[in-house]
Design a protein around this motif. Structure first.
Motif, mmCIF file in Angstrom:
data_model
loop_
_atom_site.group_PDB
_atom_site.id
_atom_site.type_symbol
_atom_site.label_atom_id
_atom_site.label_comp_id
_atom_site.label_asym_id
_atom_site.label_seq_id
_atom_site.Cartn_x
_atom_site.Cartn_y
_atom_site.Cartn_z
ATOM 1 N N THR A 122 28.701 15.221 9.596
ATOM 2 C CA THR A 122 29.987 15.670 9.081
ATOM 3 C C THR A 122 29.720 16.435 7.787
ATOM 4 O O THR A 122 29.058 15.929 6.886
ATOM 5 N N LEU A 123 30.224 17.651 7.731
ATOM 6 C CA LEU A 123 30.020 18.490 6.549
ATOM 7 C C LEU A 123 31.244 18.425 5.649
ATOM 8 O O LEU A 123 32.354 18.155 6.115
ATOM 9 N N PRO A 124 31.091 18.684 4.347
ATOM 10 C CA PRO A 124 29.833 19.012 3.678
ATOM 11 C C PRO A 124 28.968 17.775 3.469
ATOM 12 O O PRO A 124 29.479 16.657 3.367
ATOM 13 N N TYR A 125 27.665 18.015 3.398
ATOM 14 C CA TYR A 125 26.743 16.910 3.175
ATOM 15 C C TYR A 125 26.889 16.376 1.756
ATOM 16 O O TYR A 125 27.157 17.102 0.814
ATOM 17 N N GLY A 126 26.685 15.084 1.623
ATOM 18 C CA GLY A 126 26.618 14.458 0.298
ATOM 19 C C GLY A 126 25.720 13.240 0.373
ATOM 20 O O GLY A 126 25.738 12.513 1.370
ATOM 21 N N VAL A 127 24.917 13.015 -0.648
ATOM 22 C CA VAL A 127 24.029 11.850 -0.660
ATOM 23 C C VAL A 127 24.852 10.571 -0.520
ATOM 24 O O VAL A 127 24.432 9.618 0.147
ATOM 25 N N GLU A 128 26.037 10.561 -1.124
ATOM 26 C CA GLU A 128 26.868 9.367 -1.034
ATOM 27 C C GLU A 128 27.265 9.070 0.411
ATOM 28 O O GLU A 128 27.452 7.903 0.786
ATOM 29 N N ARG A 129 27.354 10.111 1.246
ATOM 30 C CA ARG A 129 27.657 9.892 2.666
ATOM 31 C C ARG A 129 26.474 9.230 3.375
ATOM 32 O O ARG A 129 26.663 8.383 4.250
ATOM 33 N N GLU A 130 25.261 9.627 3.007
ATOM 34 C CA GLU A 130 24.085 8.968 3.597
ATOM 35 C C GLU A 130 23.996 7.508 3.154
ATOM 36 O O GLU A 130 23.572 6.642 3.923
ATOM 37 N N ILE A 131 24.386 7.240 1.928
ATOM 38 C CA ILE A 131 24.416 5.849 1.469
ATOM 39 C C ILE A 131 25.453 5.071 2.268
ATOM 40 O O ILE A 131 25.216 3.928 2.691
ATOM 41 N N ASP A 132 26.594 5.688 2.516
ATOM 42 C CA ASP A 132 27.613 5.038 3.349
ATOM 43 C C ASP A 132 27.102 4.784 4.765
ATOM 44 O O ASP A 132 27.446 3.763 5.387
ATOM 45 N N ASP A 133 26.288 5.709 5.293
ATOM 46 C CA ASP A 133 25.727 5.513 6.634
ATOM 47 C C ASP A 133 24.876 4.245 6.682
ATOM 48 O O ASP A 133 24.990 3.442 7.618
ATOM 49 N N LEU A 134 24.013 4.083 5.680
ATOM 50 C CA LEU A 134 23.188 2.874 5.630
ATOM 51 C C LEU A 134 24.070 1.641 5.474
ATOM 52 O O LEU A 134 23.814 0.598 6.098
ATOM 53 N N GLY A 135 25.120 1.766 4.695
ATOM 54 C CA GLY A 135 26.062 0.662 4.568
ATOM 55 C C GLY A 135 26.704 0.297 5.885
ATOM 56 O O GLY A 135 26.935 -0.883 6.178
ATOM 57 N N ALA A 136 26.991 1.305 6.713
ATOM 58 C CA ALA A 136 27.592 1.043 8.021
ATOM 59 C C ALA A 136 26.622 0.319 8.937
ATOM 60 O O ALA A 136 27.022 -0.547 9.729
ATOM 61 N N VAL A 137 25.336 0.645 8.841
ATOM 62 C CA VAL A 137 24.337 -0.054 9.653
ATOM 63 C C VAL A 137 24.224 -1.511 9.197
ATOM 64 O O VAL A 137 24.143 -2.429 10.017
ATOM 65 N N ILE A 138 24.242 -1.734 7.887
ATOM 66 C CA ILE A 138 24.216 -3.109 7.383
ATOM 67 C C ILE A 138 25.446 -3.868 7.873
ATOM 68 O O ILE A 138 25.361 -5.026 8.285
ATOM 69 N N ALA A 139 26.606 -3.210 7.832
ATOM 70 C CA ALA A 139 27.834 -3.858 8.291
ATOM 71 C C ALA A 139 27.736 -4.226 9.770
ATOM 72 O O ALA A 139 28.288 -5.245 10.207
ATOM 73 N N ALA A 140 27.030 -3.412 10.543
ATOM 74 C CA ALA A 140 26.863 -3.703 11.959
ATOM 75 C C ALA A 140 26.026 -4.957 12.184
ATOM 76 O O ALA A 140 26.170 -5.630 13.196
ATOM 77 N N VAL A 141 25.164 -5.266 11.225
ATOM 78 C CA VAL A 141 24.377 -6.498 11.298
ATOM 79 C C VAL A 141 25.263 -7.706 11.038
ATOM 80 O O VAL A 141 25.089 -8.777 11.625
ATOM 81 N N GLY A 142 26.197 -7.545 10.107
ATOM 82 C CA GLY A 142 27.091 -8.644 9.774
ATOM 83 C C GLY A 142 26.614 -9.520 8.638
ATOM 84 O O GLY A 142 27.233 -10.547 8.342
ATOM 85 N N GLU A 143 25.525 -9.118 7.972
ATOM 86 C CA GLU A 143 25.004 -9.873 6.834
ATOM 87 C C GLU A 143 24.107 -8.953 6.017
ATOM 88 O O GLU A 143 23.682 -7.897 6.505
ATOM 89 N N PRO A 144 23.812 -9.311 4.762
ATOM 90 C CA PRO A 144 22.901 -8.479 3.964
ATOM 91 C C PRO A 144 21.549 -8.317 4.663
ATOM 92 O O PRO A 144 21.121 -9.179 5.441
ATOM 93 N N ALA A 145 20.880 -7.212 4.383
ATOM 94 C CA ALA A 145 19.647 -6.890 5.101
ATOM 95 C C ALA A 145 18.584 -6.388 4.133
ATOM 96 O O ALA A 145 18.892 -5.828 3.076
ATOM 97 N N ALA A 146 17.331 -6.580 4.515
ATOM 98 C CA ALA A 146 16.218 -5.941 3.837
ATOM 99 C C ALA A 146 16.082 -4.515 4.361
ATOM 100 O O ALA A 146 16.500 -4.210 5.490
ATOM 101 N N VAL A 147 15.501 -3.629 3.540
ATOM 102 C CA VAL A 147 15.403 -2.222 3.917
ATOM 103 C C VAL A 147 14.002 -1.704 3.627
ATOM 104 O O VAL A 147 13.460 -1.920 2.535
ATOM 105 N N PHE A 148 13.430 -1.028 4.622
ATOM 106 C CA PHE A 148 12.189 -0.289 4.446
ATOM 107 C C PHE A 148 12.501 1.194 4.457
ATOM 108 O O PHE A 148 13.165 1.693 5.366
#
Length: 260
Positions: free
Chosen positions: A63-89
């Motif tokens: 989804t444009l325009p690109y923003g780093v904050e949107r990529e951070i939100d993407d990672l947040g959405a993946v964490i939310a899909a887990v349903g609990e806090p997660a470690a990240v590599f």
């Protein structure tokens, strides 16, 4: 494959495998989640692995325009899909994205960062500005292959190697990701270490570098380890930036398995 939806409506694709504490894998430039598939397999016996395509790559939307904050939100959405806090590599520029996400307050329990490509010399911001200017011009002109070649030149690949790669079957896939080079450039900022941002990240962090990655990697790791309040640095002997997953996996397992 599964999908989750980011806050701006972008679909983010991910694979989930294994059982245990959740660990999310964040790729670097010119990569889809396929690059981490072998690593996810190696760790799936001990963790629930979530391996996702960053936006604009693979099976994820954009989804444009690109923003780093949107990529951070993407990672947040993946964490939310887990349903609990997660470690990240995070791998390379993906390590910088993971660091920024932790500083932004995402529910990340631990970080492991491979060869975060920060530069520590005074000339680094000028070089990054020149790279972004050239990259933007090439992408605007639709010269996707030249944009990929520019990136590869910038990271030190010899021209003969790049010429050979342009004739290989892998090149169309790289061209398909060319526009995301601008995303990684935005994640990197001026390419120097944001020390105040790093100082705000107080979760356990492991900085990993290859002994053969180059002086830039060792210098970046030293600076980042000093800036992070709770960090360790380890060097993997005989490894370069394209680390062997079977060499990396035991380090990640040990770090993510610790109770604190």
């Amino acid at each position: 494959m599964d999908k989750t939806r980011s806050s701006d409506g972008t679909d983010i694709a991910f694979d989930r495998l294994g059982e245990g504490r959740p660990v999310i894998l964040v790729s670097g430039a010119t990569c889809t989640r396929a690059v981490h598939a072998p690593l996810a397999e190696l760790l799936a016996a001990d963790f629930t692995m979530l391996n996702y395509d960053r936006r604009g790559r693979g099976d994820s939307g954009d989804t444009l325009p690109y923003g780093v904050e949107r990529e951070i939100d993407d990672l947040g959405a993946v964490i939310a899909a887990v349903g609990e806090p997660a470690a990240v590599f995070g791998n390379s520029s993906g390590a910088v994205l993971a660091l920024r996400a932790a500083a932004d307050g995402l529910p990340i329990t631990k970080l492991a960062l491979w060869d975060p490509p920060f530069m520590v010399d005074d000339d680094a911001p000028r070089r990054q500005r020149e790279y972004v200017t050239q990259l933007t011009a090439l992408l605007d002109a639709g010269r996707r292959g030249d944009a990929v070649a520019l990136f590869m030149t910038t990271i030190g690949l010899p021209h003969e190697m790049i010429s050979g790669m342009r004739q290989s079957p892998m090149w169309p896939g790289l061209e398909a990701l060319a526009h995301t080079l601008a995303y990684d450039a935005a994640v990197m900022g001026d390419s120097t270490l944001p020390t105040d941002l790093a100082a705000s990240v107080r979760i356990p962090a492991l900085i990993l570098t290859g002994s053969d990655s180059g002086a830039w990697a060792a210098n970046a790791a030293q600076a980042l380890t000093s800036a992070l309040p709770t960090a360790q640095h380890r060097t993997l002997d005989g490894q370069n930036h394209a680390v062997a997953w079977d060499a990396l996996a035991p380090e990640l397992k040990e770090h993510f398995s610790r109770s604190a």
